[in-house]
Design a protein around this motif. Structure first.
Motif, mmCIF file in Angstrom:
data_model
loop_
_atom_site.group_PDB
_atom_site.id
_atom_site.type_symbol
_atom_site.label_atom_id
_atom_site.label_comp_id
_atom_site.label_asym_id
_atom_site.label_seq_id
_atom_site.Cartn_x
_atom_site.Cartn_y
_atom_site.Cartn_z
ATOM 1 N N ARG A 27 2.677 -12.032 -3.190
ATOM 2 C CA ARG A 27 2.726 -10.614 -3.612
ATOM 3 C C ARG A 27 2.101 -9.724 -2.530
ATOM 4 N NH1 ARG A 27 4.625 -10.324 -8.162
ATOM 5 N NH2 ARG A 27 4.249 -11.167 -10.173
ATOM 6 N N TYR A 28 2.515 -9.959 -1.300
ATOM 7 C CA TYR A 28 1.877 -9.365 -0.131
ATOM 8 C C TYR A 28 1.829 -7.838 -0.187
ATOM 9 C CZ TYR A 28 0.562 -8.548 4.678
ATOM 10 O OH TYR A 28 -0.095 -8.147 5.801
ATOM 11 N N TRP A 29 2.985 -7.185 -0.354
ATOM 12 C CA TRP A 29 2.996 -5.730 -0.297
ATOM 13 C C TRP A 29 2.223 -5.136 -1.471
ATOM 14 C CZ3 TRP A 29 2.721 -2.000 2.702
ATOM 15 C CH2 TRP A 29 3.005 -0.694 2.315
ATOM 16 N N GLU A 30 2.305 -5.784 -2.619
ATOM 17 C CA GLU A 30 1.559 -5.316 -3.789
ATOM 18 C C GLU A 30 0.063 -5.254 -3.489
ATOM 19 O OE1 GLU A 30 1.095 -7.371 -7.987
ATOM 20 O OE2 GLU A 30 3.187 -6.941 -7.502
ATOM 21 N N LYS A 31 -0.422 -6.247 -2.756
ATOM 22 C CA LYS A 31 -1.847 -6.300 -2.418
ATOM 23 C C LYS A 31 -2.195 -5.413 -1.222
ATOM 24 C CE LYS A 31 -2.407 -11.100 -3.826
ATOM 25 N NZ LYS A 31 -2.643 -12.448 -3.305
ATOM 26 N N GLN A 32 -1.282 -5.280 -0.279
ATOM 27 C CA GLN A 32 -1.609 -4.644 0.994
ATOM 28 C C GLN A 32 -1.349 -3.149 1.050
ATOM 29 O OE1 GLN A 32 -3.313 -6.307 3.198
ATOM 30 N NE2 GLN A 32 -3.102 -8.162 2.008
ATOM 31 N N ARG A 33 -0.583 -2.590 0.108
ATOM 32 C CA ARG A 33 -0.247 -1.173 0.243
ATOM 33 C C ARG A 33 -1.477 -0.275 0.148
ATOM 34 N NH1 ARG A 33 3.687 -1.053 -4.796
ATOM 35 N NH2 ARG A 33 2.234 -1.853 -6.322
ATOM 36 N N LEU A 34 -2.444 -0.635 -0.690
ATOM 37 C CA LEU A 34 -3.670 0.171 -0.756
ATOM 38 C C LEU A 34 -4.447 0.043 0.557
ATOM 39 C CD1 LEU A 34 -5.548 2.012 -2.311
ATOM 40 C CD2 LEU A 34 -6.665 -0.017 -3.247
ATOM 41 N N ARG A 35 -4.502 -1.163 1.111
ATOM 42 C CA ARG A 35 -5.179 -1.345 2.401
ATOM 43 C C ARG A 35 -4.490 -0.534 3.491
ATOM 44 N NH1 ARG A 35 -6.477 -7.808 2.962
ATOM 45 N NH2 ARG A 35 -8.158 -7.873 1.442
ATOM 46 N N ALA A 36 -3.150 -0.509 3.459
ATOM 47 C CA ALA A 36 -2.408 0.257 4.461
ATOM 48 C C ALA A 36 -2.713 1.746 4.336
ATOM 49 C CB ALA A 36 -0.912 0.006 4.313
ATOM 50 N N LEU A 37 -2.750 2.255 3.120
ATOM 51 C CA LEU A 37 -3.056 3.670 2.903
ATOM 52 C C LEU A 37 -4.475 4.004 3.375
ATOM 53 C CD1 LEU A 37 -2.351 6.440 1.694
ATOM 54 C CD2 LEU A 37 -3.275 5.613 -0.468
ATOM 55 N N VAL A 38 -5.423 3.166 3.012
ATOM 56 C CA VAL A 38 -6.814 3.394 3.439
ATOM 57 C C VAL A 38 -6.911 3.312 4.963
ATOM 58 C CG1 VAL A 38 -9.161 2.454 3.367
ATOM 59 C CG2 VAL A 38 -7.845 2.675 1.257
ATOM 60 N N GLY A 39 -6.200 2.372 5.570
ATOM 61 C CA GLY A 39 -6.201 2.251 7.031
ATOM 62 C C GLY A 39 -5.663 3.497 7.706
ATOM 63 N N ILE A 40 -4.587 4.063 7.161
ATOM 64 C CA ILE A 40 -4.012 5.293 7.730
ATOM 65 C C ILE A 40 -4.996 6.451 7.593
ATOM 66 C CG2 ILE A 40 -2.196 7.017 7.381
ATOM 67 C CD1 ILE A 40 -0.333 4.624 6.683
ATOM 68 N N ILE A 41 -5.620 6.553 6.420
ATOM 69 C CA ILE A 41 -6.606 7.621 6.204
ATOM 70 C C ILE A 41 -7.781 7.472 7.167
ATOM 71 C CG2 ILE A 41 -8.305 8.482 4.541
ATOM 72 C CD1 ILE A 41 -6.188 7.859 2.347
ATOM 73 N N LEU A 42 -8.260 6.240 7.361
ATOM 74 C CA LEU A 42 -9.382 6.013 8.277
ATOM 75 C C LEU A 42 -9.002 6.296 9.729
ATOM 76 C CD1 LEU A 42 -10.973 2.816 6.724
ATOM 77 C CD2 LEU A 42 -11.930 5.136 6.741
ATOM 78 N N LEU A 43 -7.783 5.896 10.119
ATOM 79 C CA LEU A 43 -7.348 6.187 11.493
ATOM 80 C C LEU A 43 -7.222 7.689 11.721
ATOM 81 C CD1 LEU A 43 -4.724 3.367 12.126
ATOM 82 C CD2 LEU A 43 -6.955 3.659 13.213
ATOM 83 N N ALA A 44 -6.742 8.402 10.702
ATOM 84 C CA ALA A 44 -6.655 9.860 10.833
ATOM 85 C C ALA A 44 -8.054 10.451 10.988
ATOM 86 C CB ALA A 44 -5.942 10.452 9.618
ATOM 87 N N GLY A 45 -8.998 9.949 10.200
ATOM 88 C CA GLY A 45 -10.377 10.433 10.311
ATOM 89 C C GLY A 45 -10.988 10.099 11.654
ATOM 90 N N ALA A 46 -10.673 8.926 12.182
ATOM 91 C CA ALA A 46 -11.210 8.518 13.477
ATOM 92 C C ALA A 46 -10.653 9.361 14.616
ATOM 93 C CB ALA A 46 -10.898 7.043 13.722
ATOM 94 N N SER A 47 -9.458 9.911 14.407
ATOM 95 C CA SER A 47 -8.861 10.737 15.463
ATOM 96 C C SER A 47 -9.288 12.194 15.377
ATOM 97 C CB SER A 47 -7.334 10.645 15.382
ATOM 98 O OG SER A 47 -6.883 11.297 14.206
#
Length: 153
Positions: free
Chosen positions: A66-86
């Protein structure tokens, strides 16, 4: 579609005593005749192959289930963190006022960019550690997959 690694395949046992291959073919034909004829992933049913199971079938590590089910929240948080880091939040975030408030008390707060960078790196490290630790690949015998999906195992 694409490589065999990610192909849509229904494997039936070599000794198909229960007629599972026939049932799978009927399922495919029925779904291809429906309006839209698409899977939940919006792929056409025509790409689904039905083949005899020639070799052992392996259940992948838990992090693949159930990879995408588990990873979509991590992907969203990662995008938010990368935006904050930039520095994307510098104009809207009230961190400069917090820095001035806590700076008067003697606390030196790290910048938002530093917090986002550190959080992203910790999360990425955790994902890598998870993959290194989980090596639970197991061979599935005839009937194991059906029992696994049905929750009997």
């Amino acid at each position: 579609v694409g490589s065999r690694q990610y192909g849509s395949v229904i494997f039936v046992p070599k000794s198909d005593k229960e007629g599972q291959g026939r049932i799978a073919k009927k399922w495919k034909e029925y779904n291809m005749q429906k309006d839209g004829a698409r899977t939940k992933g919006n792929l056409p049913y025509s790409i689904v192959d039905i083949e005899p199971m020639e070799t052992s079938f392996f259940k992948a590590e838990e992090y693949h289930q159930r990879y995408w089910e588990k990873q979509r929240l991590r992907a969203l948080v990662g995008i938010i963190l990368l935006a904050g880091a930039s520095g994307a939040y510098d104009a809207v975030a009230p961190f400069s006022s917090l820095q001035s408030i806590f700076g008067n008390v003697g606390l030196d707060l790290p910048s938002l960019e530093s917090v986002c960078n550190a959080s992203f790196l910790v999360g990425a490290g955790w994902m890598l550690l998870e993959r290194l630790v989980d090596r639970s690949v197991s061979v599935l015998n005839d009937g194991d997959f059906v029992n696994l999906v049905a929750g009997k195992r």
